[in-house]
Design a protein around this motif. Structure first.
Motif, short mmCIF file in Angstrom:
data_model
loop_
_atom_site.label_atom_id
_atom_site.label_comp_id
_atom_site.label_asym_id
_atom_site.label_seq_id
_atom_site.Cartn_x
_atom_site.Cartn_y
_atom_site.Cartn_z
N PRO A 432 -12.67 13.11 -30.35
CA PRO A 432 -13.51 11.77 -30.30
C PRO A 432 -14.79 12.06 -29.97
CG PRO A 432 -11.55 12.20 -29.09
CD PRO A 432 -12.20 13.81 -29.75
N ASP A 433 -15.89 12.71 -29.17
CA ASP A 433 -17.10 13.26 -29.03
C ASP A 433 -17.78 12.71 -30.73
OD1 ASP A 433 -16.68 12.75 -26.69
OD2 ASP A 433 -17.96 14.83 -26.10
N THR A 436 -16.67 10.40 -33.38
CA THR A 436 -17.87 9.00 -32.45
C THR A 436 -19.69 9.52 -33.71
OG1 THR A 436 -16.87 8.67 -30.99
CG2 THR A 436 -19.09 7.58 -30.98
N MET A 437 -19.98 10.77 -33.33
CA MET A 437 -21.78 11.48 -33.69
C MET A 437 -21.14 10.93 -34.85
SD MET A 437 -22.66 14.57 -31.44
CE MET A 437 -22.10 15.15 -29.74
N ARG A 439 -19.36 8.72 -37.07
CA ARG A 439 -18.93 7.58 -37.75
C ARG A 439 -21.03 7.05 -37.60
NH1 ARG A 439 -15.66 5.25 -34.59
NH2 ARG A 439 -14.63 7.13 -33.26
N VAL A 440 -21.21 7.22 -36.12
CA VAL A 440 -22.65 7.11 -36.16
C VAL A 440 -23.64 7.15 -37.72
CG1 VAL A 440 -24.94 7.33 -34.95
CG2 VAL A 440 -23.42 6.98 -33.54
N ARG A 441 -23.51 8.97 -37.75
CA ARG A 441 -24.07 9.19 -38.99
C ARG A 441 -23.75 8.21 -40.14
NH1 ARG A 441 -24.22 14.66 -41.34
NH2 ARG A 441 -25.52 14.59 -43.54
N PHE A 456 -22.13 19.07 -38.26
CA PHE A 456 -20.92 19.07 -37.67
C PHE A 456 -20.35 20.41 -38.37
CE2 PHE A 456 -22.96 14.96 -37.08
CZ PHE A 456 -22.59 14.97 -36.55
#
Lengths: 483, 483
Positions: A432-433, A436-437, A439-441, A456
Motif C-alpha cells: 500500500p505504501d 500510494t506513492m 498514484r501520486v506519481r 519504484f
C-alpha cells in the motif's frame, strides 16, 4: 531512435547548438556517478529558458518520449541514467542566479547553478548555502533538489528540503507551475516537499528559491581518538543528550583513517575510531560547547583530543574526511560506496555485524559515518579482476542495506534510490505504501515519461483502477468482525 | 440519513457506547470554531483503535459515505464541519501515549492526545513539544496534524510539519499505511509532508510520532513600547539581520493592547505598537542576545524596554498576548479573527491600508502579528445586531486577505483553508496548481469521501481525464514557435 521530424522540432526549440544527436557525443551522457549501468540516449537538448523546457516537455508528452533532467551527472544511484528511446534535458546552459533577496534571506537560481557557487555568490554579504554534499564544487542545485542532497553539515542545518522555499517546475504534462510560497505554512498540499527528493519522476525544476543562512561567527573543529567504535558512538549520544547540536559529527573507522592518511595526509591519529566534531555559532557559545565536547570525549576514554588551531588545520581535517571515498582506491582496485541509515544508538552492533559479513566472504569494508544523523557509508573494497568478486561485493553491499532496514533504518541516507536501489524499495515499504506513492506519481505524470523505471520496484500503469475499497467475500456478508 | 443496516455495522465496530445517532447529541458536532457554518452529521463514531478506524473507513468506502475526523473541534476554518449525509470520526477515545523514546527524542501518541499533554508527559525528563497554538490546552495532536498548526514559538521551532517524524494513517480506501521514517531523508516521496496540513482530505491519522525538544536553560521575555508600527517592524528586521533568532516576536497595535489590558491586566505600556520578544537557549547566549535586542529596541526609538523579572511577570506578558482574540469581545459584540501572511518587511504599509479599508466602511480592526514570520491576525470588530454590518465585516476580512496575496503573501498562516477559505484558494493559486493538488487528492481518495468539499474551490471528479498534454490546433501543425 527518434523520428527526424521530432528531432527537427527539438532543434526549432533549442537551436542547432542546443541539440546533440551524434552517437560519439551522446556517450558522455550514458551514465552518472553510478557507472555500472550505461544507456546511450537518443538525443540531448540544452535549453536556456523555462519556456524552452516547457516546449521540450510538451513535445515529449505529445510523442510519449521519456526524458530525464541532468545537472552535473555526479549522482551515485543512477538517477540521471537515460532511457535508450528517450532524451536528456541538460541544464548546462541554465546557470544563472536569477535574484537575491537579502532582507528575506533567499536567492532564486536556475537549476544548472553549481552548489558551491550559491555560497560564493552570497558570501560577500555574510551568508552561505548550508547543504554541502561532498561533490559540492561540481554538483548542481537541480540535482540536489532531485535527490534531496545532504552533506556533513545537515545534522544541524537540514537537508536540501529544509532549504528549498519555492520552485518553478514544468510538470510531465507540460504545465508551468509555481509551488511553495513566501510563507512557511502555505495553504493546500505541501507539493514542494514532495517534489524535492522525487528524483525527477514528477517533472523538471526550472527555477529554485533557496534559503540562505547567516555565516556563524566562529567555527571550531575537534578531533578525538578512541580505542573503539562503541566509545566514539557513546560520545555522540552523550553530546546530543547534553543539548549540544554540532554542525557536524563524523566517525571514521581504522581502515578509512589509514586510507585518508595515505591519500591526503591529514595527520590523523592512528586509532580504532576517529570522531570529528564541528561546532559553529556565536563565539561565546561555541567556546563553551567546545569545552563540553572535549570533556565528554575524555570521559568516554578518548586518548587524544585535538582542537584545530587554524583555518588551515581545520580544512586539513575536513580534507581527510571528504577524501575518504576516493582514498578507498588506495586500499583496493575497486570499491562500492554504500549509503544506509541506522538508529544512531545501534552503530557498534551494525559495524560488528558488517565486519562479520565481510569476513565470511573474505572482503574488507571501511566505514565512514555521519554519526549525528545515523547515516552510514560502508565502502566495500574488492578487485574486479578476480573472477566473481564484483558479484560478491555487490551482494555484500545489498545485504548491508537489508541489515540497516532490519534494524529500523533506511536504504539510503542521501544518495537516492534511482536505478540502483529500486528493488530495495520493496524491502523497505509495504505494497500500500508503494502503491500510494505510485498514484501520486501518476497524478503528476499519467504517461510515465518523467525519468521512468526509477525509484519504484516495478512501474505502475496509471490507468490501473484506483477505485474504492474492495471487500473480501467474508466482508460482503456484512460481518464486520471479519474485516 | 444512513440506512439502519449501515448504522448497525458501525455499531458492530465501535459498540453501542461508541456510536451517536440521536439528533440532540449530534448537534454538538455541527460545527467547530468557525461557528458561522453548521451542519448536523448523520452519525458520530468513537473508535478506540486503529483497527476500528480502518473498519469504519472501509465501511464508508464501501457505501460512499463522507467522513471527517474530529479532535477537540477548536479549528477556526471549518475543517471539522461534517457533511449532512456523512459521519464524524471522533478521536475522543484515542488519547493514549503509545511510546516514549528519549534517546532518539521522539514520542508516539494517538491523535486524540491534547497538545499540552505531550509537553506535560515529557517535561519531567527535560523535554517539551514545541508547536503551541493558542488553543494548546484543549486542541489535539490529530487536529494539529490536519491543520499544520503553528503558534507563537514557531518562529524558532517551526510548524507541526517540522515535528512530525512519522504517521500511521488509514487512507480513504481503507489501507493502513506507515509514512515517514526513522531517518530524516527517507527514500521515495515525502508523503508525511503532504499529509500534514492536508486538512483531513487524504485520510485519517491513527498514530503520530513527534519530535520532542530539550527545554532551554533559560527563557527571557522583553517588552518594548514604540510610537509607531513602523519602528516596531524595523526592530524586528534589525533583530533578524543581527543573526538573532528569538523563540517568539509579536507585535500588538494600540487597539489590541487596550483590549488585552481591559481583559487580563497584563500591565502593558499604552503605546502605538508593543513588541514582545522571547529569547531562549543556554544562559550565556540568551543573556547576550537579550542585551542586543534591548539595544536594537532603543536604537529604533522604544521609549520603554522592560525585561520580565520573574516567571510570574513572563506568564503575565504572554497572558495578555494570548488573550488578544477573546479580549476583542470587550471592544465589540462580534469579531472575525482573520489570518493572513505578508512579507515581514511590508507590515507598516499593510496596517496602514487595513486602517484605510476599515475607515471606508466605518469599522474598526485591531491587529496582532507573529512579526517574525509575517503572520498577521487582523481582528475585524462589528455588531451583528446592526442590519448588514456582519456582511460588511466578512467582506472587509476577505478584502484584507486579497491584500495579503497581492503583496506576495498568503491567505492563511496557521488556521487553514477548511470551509472558510475555499474560494480564496482560487485567488492564490493558478488552475494548474490547483489541478495538480486535486490529482494528488484523487491518488489518495478516488471516491472523494475524505472531508469532501473543503480546501479546494470546486471539487474535481477523480475520473476526469488526466491524460497527456493536448496541444493547441496551431501546435498540431508542428510549429513549435506557437506553443
Amino acid at each position: 531512435m527518434l523520428p527526424a521530424s521530432v528531432i527537427a522540432e527539438f532543434e526549432t526549440i533549442v537551436g542547432t547548438d542546443g541539440l546533440i544527436v551524434e552517437r560519439s557525443q551522446l556517450q558522455t551522457y550514458e551514465c552518472d556517478g553510478l557507472t555500472a549501468i550505461r544507456t546511450v540516449p537518443s538525443a540531448v537538448v540544452l535549453p536556456r529558458t523555462a519556456g524552452q523546457v516547457q516546449k521540450i516537455v510538451r513535445l515529449c508528452s505529445l510523442h510519449t518520449i521519456p526524458f530525464v533532467a541532468r545537472g552535473a551527472g555526479t549522482g551515485l544511484s543512477g538517477g540521471a541514467l537515460p532511457a535508450a528511446e528517450g532524451i536528456v534535458i541538460s541544464f548546462a546552459r541554465m546557470t544563472s542566479i536569477l535574484s537575491l533577496d537579502l532582507p528575506n534571506q533567499r536567492i532564486t537560481v536556475q537549476p544548472g547553478v553549481i552548489n558551491s557557487h550559491v555560497t560564493r555568490h552570497v558570501s560577500p554579504y555574510g551568508y552561505f548555502y548550508a547543504p554541502d554534499p561532498s561533490s559540492q564544487s561540481v554538483c548542481t542545485i537541480g540535482g540536489n533538489v532531485a535527490e534531496n542532497s545532504g552533506g556533513a553539515h545537515c545534522l544541524k542545518y537540514g537537508f536540501t528540503t529544509t532549504h528549498v522555499l519555492g520552485l518553478e517546475i514544468v510538470t510531465p504534462t507540460g504545465d508551468l507551475m509555481h509551488i511553495g510560497a513566501p510563507s512557511l505554512d502555505a495553504p493546500g498540499y505541501d507539493l514542494t516537499a514532495v517534489f524535492v527528493g522525487s528524483e525527477g519522476t514528477l517533472g523538471v525544476a526550472t527555477a529554485v528559491t533557496l534559503r540562505i543562512v547567516k555565516k556563524p561567527e566562529v567555527v571550531k573543529v575537534l578531533l578525538a581518538a578512541f580505542d573503539s567504535i562503541t566509545a566514539a558512538g557513546q560520545t555522540v549520544s552523550d553530546i546530543i543528550a547534553a543539548s549540544i547540536l554540532p554542525s557536524a559529527m563524523e566517525i571514521m573507522d581504522r581502515l578509512s583513517i589509514v586510507s585518508a592518511e595515505a591519500a591526503v595526509h591529514p595527520n590523523y591519529p592512528q586509532c580504532e575510531a576517529l570522531l570529528l566534531v564541528e561546532l559553529d555559532g556565536p563565539s561565546i557559545e561555541a567556546e563553551l560547547q567546545t569545552q563540553q565536547v572535549h570533556d565528554l570525549c575524555r570521559a568516554n576514554g578518548a586518548w587524544e583530543v585535538r582542537l584545530a588551531q587554524s583555518e588551515h588545520e581545520r580544512m586539513l581535517i575536513w580534507k581527510g574526511r571528504k577524501a575518504a571515498f576516493a582514498a578507498a582506491g588506495r586500499l583496493a582496485p575497486n570499491y562500492i560506496v554504500q549509503d544506509g541509515v541506522i538508529p544512531r544508538t545501534r552503530l557498534p552492533e551494525v559495524l560488528e555485524e558488517i565486519g562479520r559479513m565481510a569476513q565470511t566472504v573474505d572482503l574488507r569494508v571501511s566505514n565512514v559515518f555521519h554519526a549525528g544523523d545515523g547515516n552510514l557509508h560502508p565502502i566495500v573494497l574488492y578487485d574486479a579482476s578476480i573472477p566473481g568478486q564484483e558479484h560478491i561485493a555487490v551482494d555484500l553491499s545489498l545485504r548491508i542495506l537489508r541489515l540497516c532496514v532490519d534494524l529500523g533504518g533506511s536504504i539510503t541516507g542521501e544518495h537516492g534510490v534511482g536505478k540502483e536501489k529500486q528493488e530495495a524499495m520493496g524491502y523497505m515499504f509495504s505494497e500500500p505504501d508503494l502503491d500510494t506513492m505510485q498514484r501520486v506519481r501518476c497524478a503528476f505524470d499519467p504517461q510515465n515519461i518523467a525519468n521512468p523505471d526509477k525509484l519504484f520496484p516495478r512501474p505502475r500503469l496509471c490507468g490501473e483502477k484506483t477505485g474504492p475499497y474492495t471487500p473480501h467475500p467474508l466482508e460482503k456478508a456484512g460481518v464486520a468482525e471479519f474485516f
